[in-house]
Design a protein around this motif. Sequence first.
Motif, PDB file in Angstrom:
ATOM      1  N   TYR A  98       0.837  -1.190   0.000  1.00 58.17           N
ATOM      2  CA  TYR A  98       0.000   0.000   0.000  1.00 58.17           C
ATOM      3  C   TYR A  98       0.880   1.251   0.000  1.00 58.17           C
ATOM      4  O   TYR A  98       1.968   1.256   0.571  1.00 58.17           O
ATOM      5  N   THR A  99       0.401   2.316  -0.613  1.00 60.03           N
ATOM      6  CA  THR A  99       1.125   3.585  -0.608  1.00 60.03           C
ATOM      7  C   THR A  99       0.920   4.263   0.748  1.00 60.03           C
ATOM      8  O   THR A  99      -0.029   3.946   1.481  1.00 60.03           O
ATOM      9  N   LEU A 100       1.806   5.201   1.071  1.00 58.48           N
ATOM     10  CA  LEU A 100       1.674   5.900   2.351  1.00 58.48           C
ATOM     11  C   LEU A 100       0.343   6.643   2.486  1.00 58.48           C
ATOM     12  O   LEU A 100      -0.283   6.594   3.543  1.00 58.48           O
ATOM     13  N   PRO A 101      -0.148   7.322   1.426  1.00 59.41           N
ATOM     14  CA  PRO A 101      -1.458   7.965   1.560  1.00 59.41           C
ATOM     15  C   PRO A 101      -2.571   6.959   1.875  1.00 59.41           C
ATOM     16  O   PRO A 101      -3.462   7.236   2.684  1.00 59.41           O
ATOM     17  N   LYS A 102      -2.521   5.773   1.242  1.00 57.69           N
ATOM     18  CA  LYS A 102      -3.541   4.747   1.506  1.00 57.69           C
ATOM     19  C   LYS A 102      -3.412   4.208   2.928  1.00 57.69           C
ATOM     20  O   LYS A 102      -4.412   3.948   3.596  1.00 57.69           O
ATOM     21  N   ILE A 103      -2.170   4.007   3.393  1.00 58.15           N
ATOM     22  CA  ILE A 103      -1.953   3.529   4.754  1.00 58.15           C
ATOM     23  C   ILE A 103      -2.507   4.547   5.744  1.00 58.15           C
ATOM     24  O   ILE A 103      -3.224   4.184   6.693  1.00 58.15           O
ATOM     25  N   ALA A 104      -2.192   5.812   5.536  1.00 61.28           N
ATOM     26  CA  ALA A 104      -2.676   6.870   6.428  1.00 61.28           C
ATOM     27  C   ALA A 104      -4.205   6.895   6.456  1.00 61.28           C
ATOM     28  O   ALA A 104      -4.822   7.017   7.518  1.00 61.28           O
ATOM     29  N   GLU A 105      -4.805   6.749   5.292  1.00 62.36           N
ATOM     30  CA  GLU A 105      -6.266   6.738   5.198  1.00 62.36           C
ATOM     31  C   GLU A 105      -6.859   5.545   5.949  1.00 62.36           C
ATOM     32  O   GLU A 105      -7.806   5.694   6.715  1.00 62.36           O
ATOM     33  N   ARG A 106      -6.295   4.363   5.742  1.00 64.14           N
ATOM     34  CA  ARG A 106      -6.815   3.144   6.377  1.00 64.14           C
ATOM     35  C   ARG A 106      -6.661   3.182   7.901  1.00 64.14           C
ATOM     36  O   ARG A 106      -7.503   2.671   8.626  1.00 64.14           O
TER      37      ARG A 106
END
Length: 134
Positions: A111-119
């Motif tokens: 996962y990308t960092l933006p997706k990780i942050a969102e999740r």
Amino acid sequence: MWEDIYEDYSELTKSEQMALFNAMKQDLFPDEPDKITRLLKSIREARFASGLGCVHCGSTSVKRNGKYRSRQRYLCNDCGKSFNDMTNTPFSGSRYPEKWVKYIELMVEGYTLPKIAERLKIHISTPSIGDIKS
């Protein structure tokens, strides 16, 4: 030190990374919610087993100095520096130690960092495990 570990980790295959991650997860962060609290307590007890001492200079002349984010702060009477139970540990400065496992899992899954942050419902600028200095 952490940079070396991370570099070695990066050289592993995806299946080896997942195996290492699962071993770490099982040893450090079992599924029960209060396990993180117990882990932090065991770190504290092991670290100060022979008595409370300054993590900067080793002096035993320390006093309690309030709390910050529910962690007890201490002040060294000799060097004047303050510290808490987690100073100079991988948990130092971590606001969300309970989210580390999921963070690593998502990272390994690509996962990308933006997706990780969102999740994880954290801001993208929240320091990640890779940002921790040794």
